[in-house]
Design a protein around this motif. Structure first.
Motif, mmCIF file in Angstrom:
data_model
loop_
_atom_site.group_PDB
_atom_site.id
_atom_site.type_symbol
_atom_site.label_atom_id
_atom_site.label_comp_id
_atom_site.label_asym_id
_atom_site.label_seq_id
_atom_site.Cartn_x
_atom_site.Cartn_y
_atom_site.Cartn_z
ATOM 1 N N LEU A 86 -16.409 43.970 46.549
ATOM 2 C CA LEU A 86 -16.895 45.126 45.842
ATOM 3 C C LEU A 86 -18.698 45.793 45.810
ATOM 4 O O LEU A 86 -18.574 47.232 46.607
ATOM 5 C CB LEU A 86 -17.047 44.867 43.914
ATOM 6 C CG LEU A 86 -15.200 45.336 43.735
ATOM 7 C CD1 LEU A 86 -14.864 44.639 41.796
ATOM 8 C CD2 LEU A 86 -14.591 46.130 43.926
ATOM 9 N N LEU A 87 -18.969 44.683 46.201
ATOM 10 C CA LEU A 87 -20.710 45.022 46.177
ATOM 11 C C LEU A 87 -20.385 45.769 48.038
ATOM 12 O O LEU A 87 -21.781 46.699 48.044
ATOM 13 C CB LEU A 87 -21.229 43.591 46.909
ATOM 14 C CG LEU A 87 -22.253 43.097 45.111
ATOM 15 C CD1 LEU A 87 -22.055 41.266 45.083
ATOM 16 C CD2 LEU A 87 -23.276 43.956 45.097
ATOM 17 N N VAL A 319 -34.020 45.689 44.388
ATOM 18 C CA VAL A 319 -34.341 45.087 45.481
ATOM 19 C C VAL A 319 -34.820 43.614 44.696
ATOM 20 O O VAL A 319 -34.772 42.890 44.882
ATOM 21 C CB VAL A 319 -35.316 45.327 46.572
ATOM 22 C CG1 VAL A 319 -35.518 44.284 47.523
ATOM 23 C CG2 VAL A 319 -33.863 46.493 47.393
ATOM 24 N N ALA A 320 -36.552 43.892 44.199
ATOM 25 C CA ALA A 320 -37.775 43.118 43.313
ATOM 26 C C ALA A 320 -36.425 42.865 42.273
ATOM 27 O O ALA A 320 -36.963 41.200 42.477
ATOM 28 C CB ALA A 320 -38.956 43.891 43.259
ATOM 29 N N GLU B 354 -28.958 40.885 53.323
ATOM 30 C CA GLU B 354 -28.236 41.370 52.819
ATOM 31 C C GLU B 354 -27.896 41.377 51.184
ATOM 32 O O GLU B 354 -27.515 42.502 50.579
ATOM 33 C CB GLU B 354 -27.129 39.951 52.976
ATOM 34 C CG GLU B 354 -26.552 39.352 54.377
ATOM 35 C CD GLU B 354 -25.426 39.021 54.684
ATOM 36 O OE1 GLU B 354 -23.733 39.372 54.364
ATOM 37 O OE2 GLU B 354 -25.391 37.510 54.378
ATOM 38 N N LEU B 355 -28.790 40.601 49.921
ATOM 39 C CA LEU B 355 -28.603 40.650 48.930
ATOM 40 C C LEU B 355 -30.120 42.451 49.085
ATOM 41 O O LEU B 355 -29.400 43.159 48.127
ATOM 42 C CB LEU B 355 -30.546 39.802 48.465
ATOM 43 C CG LEU B 355 -30.155 39.246 47.053
ATOM 44 C CD1 LEU B 355 -29.147 38.862 46.117
ATOM 45 C CD2 LEU B 355 -32.073 38.979 47.634
ATOM 46 N N ARG B 356 -30.667 42.646 50.182
ATOM 47 C CA ARG B 356 -31.311 43.974 49.726
ATOM 48 C C ARG B 356 -30.676 45.051 49.966
ATOM 49 O O ARG B 356 -31.054 46.055 48.934
ATOM 50 C CB ARG B 356 -32.576 43.916 50.696
ATOM 51 C CG ARG B 356 -33.907 43.283 50.189
ATOM 52 C CD ARG B 356 -35.113 42.809 50.821
ATOM 53 N NE ARG B 356 -35.986 41.768 50.857
ATOM 54 C CZ ARG B 356 -36.508 40.993 51.485
ATOM 55 N NH1 ARG B 356 -36.234 41.473 53.463
ATOM 56 N NH2 ARG B 356 -37.545 40.227 51.073
ATOM 57 N N GLN B 357 -29.952 44.193 50.901
ATOM 58 C CA GLN B 357 -28.831 45.779 51.017
ATOM 59 C C GLN B 357 -27.268 45.737 49.547
ATOM 60 O O GLN B 357 -27.014 46.449 50.411
ATOM 61 C CB GLN B 357 -28.140 45.430 52.144
ATOM 62 C CG GLN B 357 -28.888 46.075 53.966
ATOM 63 C CD GLN B 357 -28.988 45.507 55.159
ATOM 64 O OE1 GLN B 357 -27.155 45.554 55.286
ATOM 65 N NE2 GLN B 357 -29.193 44.895 55.817
ATOM 66 N N ASN B 364 -25.103 34.680 44.146
ATOM 67 C CA ASN B 364 -23.986 33.582 45.236
ATOM 68 C C ASN B 364 -24.954 33.334 46.476
ATOM 69 O O ASN B 364 -24.919 32.635 47.205
ATOM 70 C CB ASN B 364 -22.985 34.980 45.356
ATOM 71 C CG ASN B 364 -22.345 34.739 46.735
ATOM 72 O OD1 ASN B 364 -22.016 35.256 47.751
ATOM 73 N ND2 ASN B 364 -21.383 33.590 46.725
ATOM 74 N N ALA B 365 -26.350 34.577 46.575
ATOM 75 C CA ALA B 365 -27.348 33.850 47.439
ATOM 76 C C ALA B 365 -28.278 32.761 47.319
ATOM 77 O O ALA B 365 -28.017 31.812 48.168
ATOM 78 C CB ALA B 365 -28.370 35.264 47.296
ATOM 79 N N ALA B 366 -28.249 32.674 45.946
ATOM 80 C CA ALA B 366 -28.642 30.662 45.110
ATOM 81 C C ALA B 366 -27.815 30.505 45.379
ATOM 82 O O ALA B 366 -28.200 28.794 46.414
ATOM 83 C CB ALA B 366 -29.145 31.136 43.946
ATOM 84 N N ASP B 367 -26.566 30.507 45.198
ATOM 85 C CA ASP B 367 -26.163 29.473 45.561
ATOM 86 C C ASP B 367 -25.311 29.131 47.569
ATOM 87 O O ASP B 367 -25.820 27.764 47.590
ATOM 88 C CB ASP B 367 -23.734 29.500 44.756
ATOM 89 C CG ASP B 367 -23.621 29.616 44.043
ATOM 90 O OD1 ASP B 367 -25.111 28.838 43.502
ATOM 91 O OD2 ASP B 367 -22.720 30.417 43.679
#
Lengths: 379, 379
Positions: A86-87, A319-320, B354-357, B364-367
């Motif tokens: 979904l993201l 974002v931050a 990817e996180l910022r976009q 999930n990024a932390a994982d």
């Protein structure tokens, strides 16, 4: 060896945590368990819920939220896969933005009644679609959530343009935060115009919610004279808007007094510079009973949101927040790994004894624990 | 493998840290480097300084403090060995307690002048021995410490019963905290009656110092009307005593006004319940120029310290502080290890993109980062 580490991660998630003053229980149980589980690209559950959420099906959305709040490793993995899909969809389609508004206040401030009132105005008069998430990590203590959503927001709950949902009770703060972030993605994908995140005035939940939303409202009822006693330190500083509720009937003088006190407190104790430029937090009064002042509150909310959208600060702010959350998740989880390490657990009691007796300095004790942790991992 | 890990720790301590919003630089450089170095029981430097400190020799104490603030691995190891021996000595001898009083305030609040004044009263009139440590993690910015101790506290510096020392500049907060804790042990072993820890009103230093001391004083000069603007959020809540300085000459009306405002702020914003039972933080006025009010400030300090000593809360408070520091040191250091991990460093940039976009959720990024870290360690 890696798989053993990951497997132990799964075990850790259910292991009881030792008590400690600085305990960051955090993410175990919500984060780690699916590290070891992979979900096929064409998983039928994920595919079905993906379509259901995008098609704005209420039951599908409810099922998707149940999936992301599950503690079962496979379900968690599916939930994360769904959120990731979904993201990707949201990022590609330049989807209409779903604003996130956090609402906090001490118990009895009238949060549910306020949300019921403002929510009905939004869905009925303005034709919006809204979702409400209630975050209450301490449920079990007295608090509105015990009453159930249907009792608290009776009309909003059954309106076809509204979706009301509580967090699962008993989760850790980090877990609840993660669940709420995922649920917010689901609501955004389901095309809601606005997501209201209500938080009970307990513990650190307010600060956590403040870091998940675009705007943060503090609700305060007219108190018995000393208006600010119940307001948590720090909450005033992060509020973008303060609303005095129950401003009707013979509570009007008290509400006016509270508004004056809160304005004064905002002036003296607000952060020196609002992170979103040019915004000056203000105090408004309203009554959910008579409806007076409620449209003005929402106008102010929209004024804020439009301003930060136009200036580009909304995107920067989000974002931050995402980066902050990523590091928080990492930090909490690392501490969980550390505490659950058998070598650390074996060394800790004797070391704490020495520390308490003044035989070891805290830095030295930390070094010795870290050495245990590294030796264990290096083997 | 273990030694390689430990060796890498030593390297990490000098490696530059990547920039980040949540960066906990912390202990590298102060904590880790001597994990790999062992000090013989009969190390001559440690033995000599151990005796010198216990014999209350000023040059010996100064050398010992230089040793614990060193960044050289071997010197750090010696410094820790010295602190450990002194801790053992203090614990065995039921040594006379050295009270630790933290003093904070914005630049210009008159901290140095206040300490010079109260310090002289203590050493000359009351025959006490006192040590003053100045903590300024941000030195390089404008601040009193640039002037040097001799200029700031000219008479106290040269008095035989006083010992004045600044922290080394440029250290990280965690490193400074650790150094200050060790220096406090050295001062306690050197038989001082009281240790004043002065902190510059910047960043998180106040909170850190609050967690190192038995009592925390906030100094405030009479301002230009809006007295509380300069007071950092949260500092009011943790202050055990607020002192309005410069209450002399034509500043008296302004000082009185400031005292009223601060009393009001204390009432509304103080923590609901003081952690040390039965204590109600108050506002006092004094002038370091005329000396008026200074003895009263010290009387209040002693009243507080005697009360918490008698109730046993001082000991409890110190034990809680020690545990808190141990976990903070562990947490900061673990995050350093994580960030410096080659696998994490290699994965981070793409993942942050990817996180910022919006393509990855923070959890999930932390994982994924945690998985990188564990895979790397498991190899």
């Amino acid at each position: 060896q890696l798989r053993r580490s990951l497997h132990r991660l799964c075990q850790l998630a259910v292991a009881p945590a030792p008590a400690s003053g600085l305990r960051c229980r955090g993410l175990a149980g919500a984060t780690t368990t699916y590290l070891d589980v992979s979900v096929p690209q064409d998983d039928p559950t994920v595919a079905r819920l993906y379509q259901a959420v995008l098609n704005q099906q209420r039951t599908g959305l409810a099922q998707a939220i149940t999936l992301v709040e599950s503690r079962h490793p496979e379900k968690q993995a599916r939930g994360q896969a769904l959120v990731n899909r979904l993201l990707k969809h949201l990022a590609q389609r330049q989807h209409k933005r779903c604003f996130r508004v956090g609402i906090t206040g001490t118990p009895g401030a009238g949060k549910s009644t306020f949300i019921e009132c403002i929510g009905q105005d939004l869905v009925k008069r303005q034709g919006k679609r809204i979702a409400v998430l209630t975050v209450d990590p301490s449920s079990g203590a007295t608090g509105g959530s015990l009453l159930g959503d249907a009792t608290r927001m009776p009309e909003l709950c059954v309106h076809p343009s509204a979706f009301v949902r509580s967090t699962p009770s008993g989760g850790s703060l980090g877990g609840v935060a993660r669940y709420t972030q995922n649920a917010a993605v689901l609501c955004e994908a389901a095309g809601f115009d606005c997501l209201l995140i209500e938080t009970m005035g307990v513990g650190q939940a307010e600060y956590q919610v403040n870091d998940m939303v675009d705007m943060f409202l503090l609700l305060q009822s007219p108190g018995g004279g000393d208006e600010l006693q119940g307001v948590k330190r720090g909450v005033m500083e992060v509020a973008d808007l303060v609303v005095v509720t129950k401003c009707d009937g013979n509570l009007i003088p008290a509400a006016n007094h509270a508004a004056t006190e809160l304005s004064r407190a905002l002036r003296t104790y607000q952060r020196m510079k609002h992170p979103l430029s040019g915004w000056r937090p203000r105090v408004l009064r309203c009554s959910a009973l008579t409806g007076e002042g409620v449209p003005e509150v929402w106008q102010t909310v929209m004024e804020f949101l439009e301003r930060v959208t136009d200036s580009g600060e909304l995107v920067q702010h989000r974002v931050a927040q995402l980066e902050k959350w990523m590091w928080l998740h990492v930090r909490e989880h690392l501490m969980d790994l550390f505490r659950e390490s058998p070598a650390v657990a074996a060394t800790l009691p004797a070391l704490l004894d020495e520390l308490r007796q003044g035989l070891k300095s805290p830095g030295n004790a930390a070094d010795l624990l870290l050495r245990c942790f590294l030796e264990n991992r290096a083997r």
